[in-house]
Design a protein around this motif. Structure first.
Motif, PDB file in Angstrom:
ATOM      1  N   LEU A  41     -15.411  36.680  -0.102  1.00 12.72           N
ATOM      2  CA  LEU A  41     -13.802  36.631  -0.286  1.00 12.72           C
ATOM      3  C   LEU A  41     -14.042  34.830   0.347  1.00 12.72           C
ATOM      4  CD1 LEU A  41     -10.618  36.755  -1.167  1.00 12.72           C
ATOM      5  CD2 LEU A  41     -10.898  38.092   1.211  1.00 12.72           C
ATOM      6  N   TRP A  42     -13.177  34.015  -0.253  1.00 17.90           N
ATOM      7  CA  TRP A  42     -13.029  33.315   0.267  1.00 17.90           C
ATOM      8  C   TRP A  42     -11.447  31.926   0.367  1.00 17.90           C
ATOM      9  CZ3 TRP A  42     -17.211  28.774   0.915  1.00 17.90           C
ATOM     10  CH2 TRP A  42     -18.029  29.886   0.389  1.00 17.90           C
ATOM     11  N   MET A  43     -11.153  32.076   1.343  1.00 22.12           N
ATOM     12  CA  MET A  43      -9.677  31.855   1.853  1.00 22.12           C
ATOM     13  C   MET A  43      -9.816  30.259   1.757  1.00 22.12           C
ATOM     14  SD  MET A  43      -7.390  34.130   4.751  1.00 22.12           S
ATOM     15  CE  MET A  43      -8.598  33.977   6.106  1.00 22.12           C
ATOM     16  N   ARG A  44      -8.443  29.890   1.913  1.00 26.33           N
ATOM     17  CA  ARG A  44      -8.757  28.358   2.155  1.00 26.33           C
ATOM     18  C   ARG A  44      -7.002  28.156   3.359  1.00 26.33           C
ATOM     19  NH1 ARG A  44      -4.213  25.048  -0.785  1.00 26.33           N
ATOM     20  NH2 ARG A  44      -4.894  23.076  -0.678  1.00 26.33           N
ATOM     21  N   ILE A  45      -8.099  27.844   4.376  1.00 24.49           N
ATOM     22  CA  ILE A  45      -7.469  27.369   5.571  1.00 24.49           C
ATOM     23  C   ILE A  45      -7.082  26.010   5.890  1.00 24.49           C
ATOM     24  CG2 ILE A  45      -8.236  27.912   7.911  1.00 24.49           C
ATOM     25  CD1 ILE A  45      -9.477  30.326   7.402  1.00 24.49           C
ATOM     26  N   ILE A  46      -6.031  25.870   5.622  1.00 20.28           N
ATOM     27  CA  ILE A  46      -5.966  24.181   6.624  1.00 20.28           C
ATOM     28  C   ILE A  46      -5.564  24.150   7.969  1.00 20.28           C
ATOM     29  CG2 ILE A  46      -3.846  22.732   5.933  1.00 20.28           C
ATOM     30  CD1 ILE A  46      -5.222  23.700   3.245  1.00 20.28           C
TER      31      ILE A  46
END
Length: 341
Positions: free
Chosen positions: A331-336
Motif C-alpha cells: 500500500l503506497w500512501m501519499r505523504i506531503i
C-alpha cells in the motif's frame, strides 16, 4: 351468399398471413442488427445504452456534465450486459466489512478468487478491510479499480456508497460484475470500462488462466486489424480517461498482471491532475521476476511523495528491501511533507 362468406374468410386469412410474415421479417432484421456482443462496430463503446463513436461529448447523468472520452475507451453498459448474462450467473454471497452481504457472480472451476469467495465470502479480506477503513472517513473519495476481475473490491466499495470506476481487459469478468451490481442494486455507483491498460493504444491478445479463470494477462497481438474478437482487446492510457473523473480524492487499486509499470507510464497526467491519496498494488511479480519494472514503479511513486506500507498493519517498508522482504501486496500512501505541494 356462401361464396361471399368464403371470400371474406380467404381475405382475412390472407391479411393474417401477410401480418405474420411482416412480423417474422422485422424480427429477423432486428436480431441481425442486435447481436449478443454489445460492441457492434470497431472503436464503438456503449454509454448508458447509446453507441457513441469517435471523440464526442457525451451527456453523462452520473456526473451531470459533458465528458469528452477517447474513442478507444470502452464504457461497458451495465444494464444491457446484466440482462444478457443473468441466466449464466453462478451466484455466491460476498461479505461486506459493515456486516452485510450481497450477491456476486463467480467463475465455475476457478481455484483462486471465485473459489475463495464461494468458500469464505471474501477475497483478500484484509486488503478490502484496509481500503474500507481508509476511505470511510473521506466521504467524497473515489475508487479506481484497475484489474477489477469479478469485482471483489468494486462491490464492497460501491456498497460503501463511493463512486467506483472499474477497468478490466476480460469482457466475461465485466459481464459477471455488471450482473452482480444489478442484483445488488449497486449499479448507479459504478462505471465499468472494457480495456487493457498500457502506455499506448494498441490491440493486444488476452491470455486467460486455467485455474485462475478470472485472472488474465495481455500480450502484444501480431494483428492490429480493427476487429472485435473474444480474446482481443484495446489498451488505453489512464491519461485517456481524465475527463471522466471528478476532481475529488482517489484511492487506486492496481492488479493488472505485471503491466503496472506500463500503466503508470501512461498515467503521468492523471497523477499530476488528481489528488491520489493511496495506491494498493500487487507486488510479488516485481520482487524477482521483473525487478526493472519494480524499480520504475518505486521511482515513479517515490517522486510523487508516496511511501510504501504493509496493508494489514500499516508497518512502513524500506525501499532497499523491495526485492527481498516486501509482502505480496503493498500500500503506497501519499505523504506531503511540510512546505511541499
Amino acid at each position: 351468399m356462401r361464396g361471399s362468406n368464403n371470400y371474406l374468410c380467404s381475405s382475412k386469412v390472407s391479411v393474417l398471413c401477410i401480418f405474420l410474415l411482416c412480423v417474422f421479417v422485422l424480427t429477423t432484421i432486428y436480431n441481425q442488427e442486435e447481436p449478443n456482443n454489445m460492441f457492434r462496430k470497431t472503436f464503438e463503446y456503449v454509454v448508458h445504452g447509446k453507441n457513441v463513436k469517435d471523440e464526442q461529448n457525451v451527456s453523462d447523468p452520473l456526473y451531470g456534465k459533458q465528458v469528452s472520452i477517447s474513442e478507444n475507451v470502452r464504457i461497458f453498459d451495465i444494464t444491457s450486459n446484466a440482462i444478457a448474462y443473468l441466466n449464466n450467473c453462478t451466484k455466491a454471497i460476498q461479505r461486506i466489512p459493515d456486516g452485510s452481504t450481497t450477491p456476486i457472480c463467480v467463475h465455475k472451476g476457478d481455484l483462486f478468487v471465485s473459489a475463495e469467495i464461494v468458500k469464505t465470502g471474501w477475497w483478500e479480506r484484509g486488503n478490502i478491510q484496509r481500503v474500507w477503513d481508509l476511505m470511510s472517513p473521506i466521504k467524497d473519495m473515489q475508487f479506481l479499480d484497475l484489474g477489477c476481475n469479478i469485482g471483489a473490491f468494486t462491490i464492497p466499495i460501491a456498497k460503501l456508497g463511493r463512486r467506483v470506476t472499474a477497468v478490466d481487459a476480460n469482457r466475461v469478468n465485466l459481464k459477471m460484475l455488471a450482473t452482480s451490481l444489478r442484483l445488488g442494486g449497486l449499479d448507479e455507483n459504478v462505471t465499468l470500462i472494457w480495456n487493457g491498460l498500457s502506455n499506448k493504444t494498441m490491440y493486444v491478445d488476452l491470455i486467460t488462466g486455467i485455474e485462475n479463470v478470472g485472472g488474465a494477462h495481455i500480450v502484444s497481438s501480431t494483428e492490429q486489424d480493427p476487429e472485435d474478437r473474444e480474446n482481443t482487446v484495446i489498451t488505453v492510457r489512464l491519461d485517456d480517461m481524465l475527463s471522466m473523473f471528478e476532481e475529488k480524492p482517489f484511492f487506486v487499486k492496481m492488479d493488472i498482471e505485471m503491466t503496472e509499470a506500463l500503466a503508470l507510464q501512461g498515467a503521468v497526467a492523471f497523477f499530476k491532475e488528481f489528488d491520489v491519496r493511496y495506491v494498493l498494488m500487487e507486488w510479488m511479480h516485481f520482487k524477482t521476476k521483473h525487478p526493472n519494472d519494480g524499480e520504475f514503479i518505486i521511482d515513479f511513486l517515490n517522486q510523487r511523495s508516496f511511501t510504501p506500507f504493509v496493508p494489514q498493519d500499516m508497518k512502513g517498508l524500506q525501499l532497499k528491501d523491495a526485492h527481498t522482504t516486501w509482502p505480496v501486496e503493498v500500500l503506497w500512501m501519499r505523504i506531503i511533507k511540510s512546505g511541499t505541494g
